[in-house]
Write a protein that holds these residues in place. Sequence first.
Motif, PDB file in Angstrom:
ATOM      1  N   GLN A 145       0.822  -1.212   0.000  1.00  0.00           N
ATOM      2  CA  GLN A 145       0.000   0.000   0.000  1.00  0.00           C
ATOM      3  C   GLN A 145       0.862   1.270   0.000  1.00  0.00           C
ATOM      4  O   GLN A 145       1.848   1.349   0.734  1.00  0.00           O
ATOM      5  N   ILE A 146       0.466   2.252  -0.816  1.00  0.00           N
ATOM      6  CA  ILE A 146       1.150   3.543  -0.833  1.00  0.00           C
ATOM      7  C   ILE A 146       0.246   4.615  -0.211  1.00  0.00           C
ATOM      8  O   ILE A 146       0.702   5.442   0.566  1.00  0.00           O
ATOM      9  N   PHE A 147      -1.041   4.600  -0.552  1.00  0.00           N
ATOM     10  CA  PHE A 147      -2.030   5.458   0.112  1.00  0.00           C
ATOM     11  C   PHE A 147      -3.075   4.571   0.767  1.00  0.00           C
ATOM     12  O   PHE A 147      -3.548   3.617   0.150  1.00  0.00           O
ATOM     13  N   GLY A 148      -3.443   4.896   2.009  1.00  0.00           N
ATOM     14  CA  GLY A 148      -4.534   4.200   2.689  1.00  0.00           C
ATOM     15  C   GLY A 148      -5.797   5.031   2.530  1.00  0.00           C
ATOM     16  O   GLY A 148      -5.725   6.246   2.365  1.00  0.00           O
ATOM     17  N   GLY A 149      -6.958   4.397   2.586  1.00  0.00           N
ATOM     18  CA  GLY A 149      -8.198   5.156   2.449  1.00  0.00           C
ATOM     19  C   GLY A 149      -9.336   4.405   3.115  1.00  0.00           C
ATOM     20  O   GLY A 149      -9.105   3.535   3.953  1.00  0.00           O
ATOM     21  N   GLY A 150     -10.553   4.735   2.724  1.00  0.00           N
ATOM     22  CA  GLY A 150     -11.725   4.035   3.248  1.00  0.00           C
ATOM     23  C   GLY A 150     -11.761   4.008   4.765  1.00  0.00           C
ATOM     24  O   GLY A 150     -11.458   5.000   5.430  1.00  0.00           O
ATOM     25  N   ALA A 151     -12.100   2.834   5.293  1.00  0.00           N
ATOM     26  CA  ALA A 151     -12.248   2.678   6.740  1.00  0.00           C
ATOM     27  C   ALA A 151     -10.929   2.840   7.487  1.00  0.00           C
ATOM     28  O   ALA A 151     -10.913   2.968   8.710  1.00  0.00           O
ATOM     29  N   HIS A 152      -9.819   2.840   6.748  1.00  0.00           N
ATOM     30  CA  HIS A 152      -8.507   2.958   7.408  1.00  0.00           C
ATOM     31  C   HIS A 152      -8.016   4.404   7.462  1.00  0.00           C
ATOM     32  O   HIS A 152      -6.911   4.676   7.912  1.00  0.00           O
ATOM     33  N   ALA A 153      -8.818   5.324   6.940  1.00  0.00           N
ATOM     34  CA  ALA A 153      -8.425   6.739   6.933  1.00  0.00           C
ATOM     35  C   ALA A 153      -9.662   7.621   7.120  1.00  0.00           C
ATOM     36  O   ALA A 153      -9.844   8.609   6.414  1.00  0.00           O
ATOM     37  N   GLY A 154     -10.486   7.235   8.081  1.00  0.00           N
ATOM     38  CA  GLY A 154     -11.658   8.052   8.407  1.00  0.00           C
ATOM     39  C   GLY A 154     -12.560   8.331   7.219  1.00  0.00           C
ATOM     40  O   GLY A 154     -13.236   9.348   7.175  1.00  0.00           O
ATOM     41  N   THR A 171      13.714 -10.550  -7.357  1.00  0.00           N
ATOM     42  CA  THR A 171      13.748 -11.158  -6.026  1.00  0.00           C
ATOM     43  C   THR A 171      12.799 -10.386  -5.106  1.00  0.00           C
ATOM     44  O   THR A 171      12.388  -9.262  -5.436  1.00  0.00           O
ATOM     45  N   PHE A 172      12.485 -10.978  -3.955  1.00  0.00           N
ATOM     46  CA  PHE A 172      11.648 -10.283  -2.980  1.00  0.00           C
ATOM     47  C   PHE A 172      12.361  -9.033  -2.490  1.00  0.00           C
ATOM     48  O   PHE A 172      11.758  -7.960  -2.377  1.00  0.00           O
ATOM     49  N   ASP A 173      13.654  -9.172  -2.259  1.00  0.00           N
ATOM     50  CA  ASP A 173      14.473  -8.045  -1.801  1.00  0.00           C
ATOM     51  C   ASP A 173      14.380  -6.872  -2.783  1.00  0.00           C
ATOM     52  O   ASP A 173      14.201  -5.718  -2.398  1.00  0.00           O
ATOM     53  N   GLU A 174      14.471  -7.190  -4.058  1.00  0.00           N
ATOM     54  CA  GLU A 174      14.406  -6.130  -5.071  1.00  0.00           C
ATOM     55  C   GLU A 174      13.001  -5.509  -5.113  1.00  0.00           C
ATOM     56  O   GLU A 174      12.852  -4.294  -5.291  1.00  0.00           O
ATOM     57  N   ALA A 175      11.981  -6.330  -4.929  1.00  0.00           N
ATOM     58  CA  ALA A 175      10.604  -5.809  -4.927  1.00  0.00           C
ATOM     59  C   ALA A 175      10.432  -4.780  -3.808  1.00  0.00           C
ATOM     60  O   ALA A 175       9.792  -3.736  -3.992  1.00  0.00           O
ATOM     61  N   LEU A 176      11.010  -5.057  -2.641  1.00  0.00           N
ATOM     62  CA  LEU A 176      10.904  -4.112  -1.526  1.00  0.00           C
ATOM     63  C   LEU A 176      11.679  -2.832  -1.820  1.00  0.00           C
ATOM     64  O   LEU A 176      11.212  -1.726  -1.532  1.00  0.00           O
ATOM     65  N   GLU A 177      12.851  -2.992  -2.410  1.00  0.00           N
ATOM     66  CA  GLU A 177      13.661  -1.809  -2.714  1.00  0.00           C
ATOM     67  C   GLU A 177      12.940  -0.902  -3.710  1.00  0.00           C
ATOM     68  O   GLU A 177      12.913   0.326  -3.556  1.00  0.00           O
ATOM     69  N   MET A 178      12.321  -1.501  -4.715  1.00  0.00           N
ATOM     70  CA  MET A 178      11.572  -0.719  -5.699  1.00  0.00           C
ATOM     71  C   MET A 178      10.387  -0.019  -5.031  1.00  0.00           C
ATOM     72  O   MET A 178      10.117   1.164  -5.268  1.00  0.00           O
ATOM     73  N   THR A 179       9.682  -0.766  -4.171  1.00  0.00           N
ATOM     74  CA  THR A 179       8.512  -0.196  -3.497  1.00  0.00           C
ATOM     75  C   THR A 179       8.916   0.937  -2.572  1.00  0.00           C
ATOM     76  O   THR A 179       8.220   1.954  -2.478  1.00  0.00           O
ATOM     77  N   ALA A 180      10.048   0.779  -1.893  1.00  0.00           N
ATOM     78  CA  ALA A 180      10.528   1.837  -0.993  1.00  0.00           C
ATOM     79  C   ALA A 180      10.687   3.142  -1.760  1.00  0.00           C
ATOM     80  O   ALA A 180      10.336   4.223  -1.265  1.00  0.00           O
ATOM     81  N   ARG A 181      11.177   3.053  -2.987  1.00  0.00           N
ATOM     82  CA  ARG A 181      11.372   4.273  -3.793  1.00  0.00           C
ATOM     83  C   ARG A 181      10.039   4.924  -4.139  1.00  0.00           C
ATOM     84  O   ARG A 181       9.894   6.147  -4.109  1.00  0.00           O
ATOM     85  N   VAL A 182       9.043   4.102  -4.463  1.00  0.00           N
ATOM     86  CA  VAL A 182       7.717   4.657  -4.787  1.00  0.00           C
ATOM     87  C   VAL A 182       7.092   5.266  -3.528  1.00  0.00           C
ATOM     88  O   VAL A 182       6.493   6.345  -3.575  1.00  0.00           O
ATOM     89  N   TYR A 183       7.238   4.578  -2.404  1.00  0.00           N
ATOM     90  CA  TYR A 183       6.669   5.084  -1.145  1.00  0.00           C
ATOM     91  C   TYR A 183       7.261   6.450  -0.805  1.00  0.00           C
ATOM     92  O   TYR A 183       6.532   7.392  -0.456  1.00  0.00           O
ATOM     93  N   GLN A 184       8.594   6.560  -0.947  1.00  0.00           N
ATOM     94  CA  GLN A 184       9.255   7.852  -0.663  1.00  0.00           C
ATOM     95  C   GLN A 184       8.781   8.917  -1.640  1.00  0.00           C
ATOM     96  O   GLN A 184       8.478  10.048  -1.257  1.00  0.00           O
TER      97      GLN A 184
END
Length: 426
Positions: A145-154, A171-184
């Motif tokens: 998840q990058i943005f939360g909404g619905g019942a999880h954000a009032g 790899t799973f490790d690479e998937a997390l690294e890529m996601t970290a960049r999008v999250y930031q």
Amino acid sequence: MPDTTIINVRGRRVWDSRGRPTVEAEVHLACGASGRAIAPAGASRGTREAVDLRDAGGLGVSAAVANINGAIAGALAGMNAATQEEIDRAMIALDGTPNKARLGANATVAVSLAVLQATARAHQLPLFLYLADGRPIRLPLPEIQIFGGGAHAGRRIDIQDLMVMALSAGTFDEALEMTARVYQAAGELMRDSGRLHGVADEGGWWPEFASNEEAIETLLRAIERAGFVPGDEIAISLDIAASEFGAGGGYRLGLDGKSLDSDGMCDLVIGWLARYPIISVEDPLAEDDREGMMRFTAAVGDQVQIIGDDYLTTSAARVRDAITDRACNAVLLKPNQCGTVSETRAALDLAKAAGWGCIVSARSGETEDVSIVHLATGWDAGQLKVGSFARGERMAKWNEALRIEEMLGARARFAGRGALPLKNSY
Ligand code: PGA
Ligand code: ZN
């Protein structure tokens, strides 16, 4: 063989990531091994889910804990923890209701998972290896998840989860690294536009948007800002959680000021699919809108993963019906929606046999418990949904998967985009 006879089962009250009480179970075996597990808690629950037993007038779990220490401990003492199905059947029989209303699914799921944990410990194996039982193991494709909404954000926006899937990761490790960049990058976009207001319940950025579509548009820009090709390297995944704002064939999108019928809701989401690189959609229609789910799946089921969460509630019977109906092509698996490990497994087995996608999922109320990571990996579910990329209860799960990947070394395989039930695209 270790002596896996159950000698003691204990329950206690602990607290979840929303600061609400929940249930922990601890199981002790004759060989000296023990296991522990904590029940999670949902906020946008399907009406057909097994019941979370709460004390009258509040969120207390004293009755659920008492059921563990009393009836469940009594029934399970002397049983063999290695016979998970028998253990779960014993709790189902003791409960005697169709939805665990007497014992509480929060009590039964904690015990069921603790029994599994204890048995793996008795065999001196990490849980995922015990579950895999010699079969090849794949690390799951994470849905983050990058943005939360619905019942999880009032209810700030109507869509509940705006997530990404790192399709090009090796790899799973690479998937997390890529996601970290999008999250930031998403956080920077919110900061730069003066809309950074912390995070929602699962750690996604607080959704300060003028429309639901603006949230999707912003996620697309975050993927680009992080330097990825949308749809090719990183795709969008939505949990609409439509049961939260729709019932009886009517849908009310508060943020957009729109009232839609089932066809209108279908068309709205199909329009988003046409304009954005969306690869997966969860609960696009409400849990009572069977016709809508069938129409939606007939229209776009060859291009996108269509996940039933509230629609299926981790029920093998409902998965079977939905396979016949062609009402989805993937199942979300939340052990506390049905209340036992064995029932979760039964839903997974049916879905897998039908060629469906299988996503093991956390709840919005979570703890440090990481059992679901082992279920996703050891059962080779293919996908894992845990919430966002912040907050300890979420990171505990992602980090556990990294440990598993490292432990497997050269044997580690990553499910990647192959975990999606799509043969015609991507
Ligand atoms: P919940 O929602 O855990 O708050 O019920 C999660 C989801 O809908 O996937
Ligand atoms: Zn959902």
